[in-house]
Scaffold this motif. Structure first.
Motif, short mmCIF file in Angstrom:
data_model
loop_
_atom_site.label_atom_id
_atom_site.label_comp_id
_atom_site.label_asym_id
_atom_site.label_seq_id
_atom_site.Cartn_x
_atom_site.Cartn_y
_atom_site.Cartn_z
N THR A 1 20.68 33.71 -27.02
CA THR A 1 20.19 32.35 -27.24
C THR A 1 21.19 31.56 -28.08
O THR A 1 21.47 30.39 -27.79
CB THR A 1 18.81 32.38 -27.94
N PHE A 2 21.76 32.18 -29.10
CA PHE A 2 22.72 31.48 -29.94
C PHE A 2 23.94 31.04 -29.12
O PHE A 2 24.44 29.92 -29.30
CB PHE A 2 23.16 32.34 -31.13
N LYS A 3 24.42 31.88 -28.23
CA LYS A 3 25.57 31.51 -27.39
C LYS A 3 25.25 30.29 -26.53
O LYS A 3 26.09 29.39 -26.38
CB LYS A 3 25.99 32.69 -26.51
N GLU A 4 24.04 30.23 -25.98
CA GLU A 4 23.63 29.08 -25.19
C GLU A 4 23.55 27.82 -26.06
O GLU A 4 24.00 26.74 -25.66
CB GLU A 4 22.28 29.35 -24.53
N ILE A 5 22.98 27.96 -27.24
CA ILE A 5 22.86 26.82 -28.15
C ILE A 5 24.25 26.37 -28.62
O ILE A 5 24.49 25.17 -28.78
CB ILE A 5 21.93 27.16 -29.33
N LYS A 6 25.15 27.30 -28.81
CA LYS A 6 26.50 26.93 -29.26
C LYS A 6 27.20 26.08 -28.20
O LYS A 6 27.95 25.16 -28.53
CB LYS A 6 27.31 28.17 -29.60
N ILE A 7 26.96 26.36 -26.94
CA ILE A 7 27.52 25.54 -25.87
C ILE A 7 26.96 24.12 -25.96
O ILE A 7 27.69 23.13 -25.85
CB ILE A 7 27.25 26.17 -24.48
N LEU A 8 25.65 24.01 -26.19
CA LEU A 8 25.03 22.69 -26.37
C LEU A 8 25.62 21.97 -27.59
O LEU A 8 25.92 20.77 -27.53
CB LEU A 8 23.51 22.82 -26.55
N ALA A 9 25.77 22.70 -28.68
CA ALA A 9 26.31 22.11 -29.91
C ALA A 9 27.74 21.64 -29.70
O ALA A 9 28.13 20.56 -30.18
CB ALA A 9 26.24 23.12 -31.05
N ASP A 10 28.52 22.42 -29.00
CA ASP A 10 29.92 22.05 -28.72
C ASP A 10 29.97 20.76 -27.90
O ASP A 10 30.74 19.84 -28.21
CB ASP A 10 30.59 23.20 -27.97
N THR A 11 29.14 20.67 -26.89
CA THR A 11 29.09 19.48 -26.04
C THR A 11 28.61 18.27 -26.83
O THR A 11 29.18 17.18 -26.73
CB THR A 11 28.16 19.73 -24.83
N LEU A 12 27.58 18.46 -27.64
CA LEU A 12 27.04 17.37 -28.45
C LEU A 12 28.07 16.89 -29.47
O LEU A 12 28.28 15.69 -29.63
CB LEU A 12 25.76 17.81 -29.16
N TYR A 13 28.73 17.82 -30.14
CA TYR A 13 29.74 17.45 -31.13
C TYR A 13 30.91 16.72 -30.47
O TYR A 13 31.41 15.72 -31.01
CB TYR A 13 30.23 18.69 -31.89
N ALA A 14 31.33 17.16 -29.31
CA ALA A 14 32.42 16.49 -28.60
C ALA A 14 32.02 15.06 -28.25
O ALA A 14 32.82 14.13 -28.41
CB ALA A 14 32.79 17.27 -27.34
N SER A 15 30.79 14.85 -27.80
CA SER A 15 30.34 13.49 -27.46
C SER A 15 30.28 12.61 -28.71
O SER A 15 30.54 11.42 -28.66
CB SER A 15 28.99 13.52 -26.74
N TYR A 16 29.95 13.22 -29.85
CA TYR A 16 29.93 12.51 -31.12
C TYR A 16 31.35 12.10 -31.53
O TYR A 16 31.61 10.95 -31.91
CB TYR A 16 29.28 13.39 -32.18
N VAL A 17 32.30 13.02 -31.40
CA VAL A 17 33.68 12.75 -31.81
C VAL A 17 34.30 11.65 -30.96
O VAL A 17 34.99 10.77 -31.48
CB VAL A 17 34.53 14.04 -31.75
N ILE A 18 34.04 11.65 -29.67
CA ILE A 18 34.64 10.63 -28.80
C ILE A 18 33.82 9.35 -28.75
O ILE A 18 34.23 8.38 -28.13
CB ILE A 18 34.91 11.16 -27.38
N GLY A 19 32.67 9.33 -29.42
CA GLY A 19 31.86 8.12 -29.48
C GLY A 19 31.05 7.86 -28.23
O GLY A 19 30.74 6.71 -27.90
#
Length: 147
Positions: free
Chosen positions: A90-108
């Motif tokens: 479950t953590f690995k799946e959530i980490k993929i979501l977190a990575d995608t969310l953080y990337a969208s945050y960084v690029i605005g």
């Protein structure tokens, strides 16, 4: 001279990557401990609240700073209790979501599904907060903005 510049650039890139990885790890852990029993949109909602806090100027200016913040009450008690990840799949799946969310945050390019919420709690408790509730009908949590 060119070699020194090249080395400085490589070290800078490595430093930025390390910082981003730490922020993503903090975001993933918060999403895991706060909403691992929910659907992906629940986990993303928790992530949005953390990023909203980072952007607000009212909380620390980094994901890890928000998670460790004690000044505004302890929103993430698992952090101080030293809880361990028990479900690595479950953590690995959530980490993929977190990575995608953080990337969208960084690029605005982040679309905030919590409409700017800065607080949340499980529907199973009622802390009698004086904040303005944001209606998210399909959520396991209640989300709030400042008045």
């Amino acid at each position: 001279m060119l070699n020194k510049l090249f080395i400085a650039i490589i070290l800078s890139i490595a430093s930025i990557k390390t910082y981003a990885n730490n922020q993503i790890d903090c975001l993933a852990k918060a999403m895991y401990f706060e909403s691992r029993g929910g659907e992906a949109h629940e986990q993303l909602n928790v992530g949005h609240v953390i990023l909203n806090r980072v952007e607000s100027g009212k909380f620390p200016g980094s994901v890890c700073g928000v998670v460790a913040d004690r000044k505004h009450s302890i929103q993430f008690p698992w952090y101080y209790k030293g809880r361990k990840i028990t479900d690595w799949n479950t953590f690995k799946e959530i980490k993929i979501l977190a990575d995608t969310l953080y990337a969208s945050y960084v690029i605005g390019d982040r679309v905030d599904t919590t409409r700017g919420s800065l607080f949340f709690h499980s529907r199973t408790i009622d802390p009698k907060w004086k904040y303005r509730k944001v209606a998210l009908s399909d959520s396991l949590h209640y989300f709030y903005k400042l008045r």
